[in-house]
Design a protein around this motif. Sequence first.
Motif, PDB file in Angstrom:
ATOM      1  N   THR A 189       0.825  -1.209   0.000  1.00  0.00           N
ATOM      2  CA  THR A 189       0.000   0.000   0.000  1.00  0.00           C
ATOM      3  C   THR A 189       0.858   1.257   0.000  1.00  0.00           C
ATOM      4  O   THR A 189       0.324   2.363  -0.114  1.00  0.00           O
ATOM      5  CB  THR A 189      -0.941   0.043   1.226  1.00  0.00           C
ATOM      6  N   THR A 190       2.168   1.106   0.130  1.00  0.00           N
ATOM      7  CA  THR A 190       3.067   2.262   0.170  1.00  0.00           C
ATOM      8  C   THR A 190       2.851   3.179  -1.013  1.00  0.00           C
ATOM      9  O   THR A 190       2.771   4.401  -0.865  1.00  0.00           O
ATOM     10  CB  THR A 190       4.535   1.790   0.197  1.00  0.00           C
ATOM     11  N   GLN A 191       2.777   2.622  -2.203  1.00  0.00           N
ATOM     12  CA  GLN A 191       2.620   3.422  -3.414  1.00  0.00           C
ATOM     13  C   GLN A 191       1.211   3.345  -3.986  1.00  0.00           C
ATOM     14  O   GLN A 191       0.986   3.716  -5.143  1.00  0.00           O
ATOM     15  CB  GLN A 191       3.652   2.990  -4.463  1.00  0.00           C
ATOM     16  N   TYR A 192       0.277   2.874  -3.185  1.00  0.00           N
ATOM     17  CA  TYR A 192      -1.122   2.865  -3.633  1.00  0.00           C
ATOM     18  C   TYR A 192      -1.691   4.258  -3.394  1.00  0.00           C
ATOM     19  O   TYR A 192      -2.129   4.601  -2.292  1.00  0.00           O
ATOM     20  CB  TYR A 192      -1.930   1.814  -2.879  1.00  0.00           C
ATOM     21  N   SER A 193      -1.633   5.096  -4.416  1.00  0.00           N
ATOM     22  CA  SER A 193      -2.000   6.501  -4.254  1.00  0.00           C
ATOM     23  C   SER A 193      -2.446   7.078  -5.587  1.00  0.00           C
ATOM     24  O   SER A 193      -2.341   6.432  -6.637  1.00  0.00           O
ATOM     25  CB  SER A 193      -0.815   7.303  -3.712  1.00  0.00           C
TER      26      SER A 193
END
Length: 251
Positions: free
Chosen positions: A154-158
């Motif tokens: 989810t770190t780069q789920y943006s």
Amino acid sequence: RLCLQSLWDFITAKGPLIKSPFFPVLFSFTAYLAFCLPYIALDFLSTRLPNLRKYKIQPQNYPTLGMMVSCIIQSAYHHVVLIFPVTFLHWYWKPMNLPVIAPELPKVLLEVGVCLLLFDFEYFLWHLLHHKVPWLYKTFHKVHHKHVSTFALTTQYSSVWELLSLGFFAAINPVLLGCHPLTEMAFFLVNIWLSVEDHSGYDLPWSTHRLVPFGLYGGAPHHDLHHLKFKSNYAPYFTHWDKLFGTFTES
């Protein structure tokens, strides 16, 4: 300098690859997935092993395979469709210069630390603004809060805006400080690793926040609480800005 010169000589020997417009995307995406892999393994193993499950911050919530695949597909899409065109334009306008001499180790450590502090401050202001202004939150930042219980991918789920703006902060700080390309690479690696650790959902005995004294570094528990509560702990890494602005919550 001598301890880094061999490493730098090895890197510069791959000059054509390093200078190509494809390198930043390959470097970023490969490092990101490599840092996520240990936590992906933990997510699968800790559901079966109680000795690992005790380190999960929200042990009642585990990501499914479908959730993981969705995050990977979105990250790969963003790297190819968004990040690559930006790095291609940068490569076209300002080709990378690879100096012969490596930087000194103390200078690398100092500049990486300063870059992290600058990024932490920039992210804090950006993050606080996007939570305090409802339109900014709904339009740009809400995507990242889809998962209340975070996991590494989810770190780069943006959103596109969030990815590009935070990427800009990370890229501009080494330029402002005039960092050596090796220092820049080191900062990118450290920044990616800390971001993944923040979203990992695990509080391990060797987690970064346990290695930094006096509660100066929040780590995964600090950021996990932000995703759970939404209204506190806006800084990504350190705790001083949240304490100063009264937005700090003890994890």
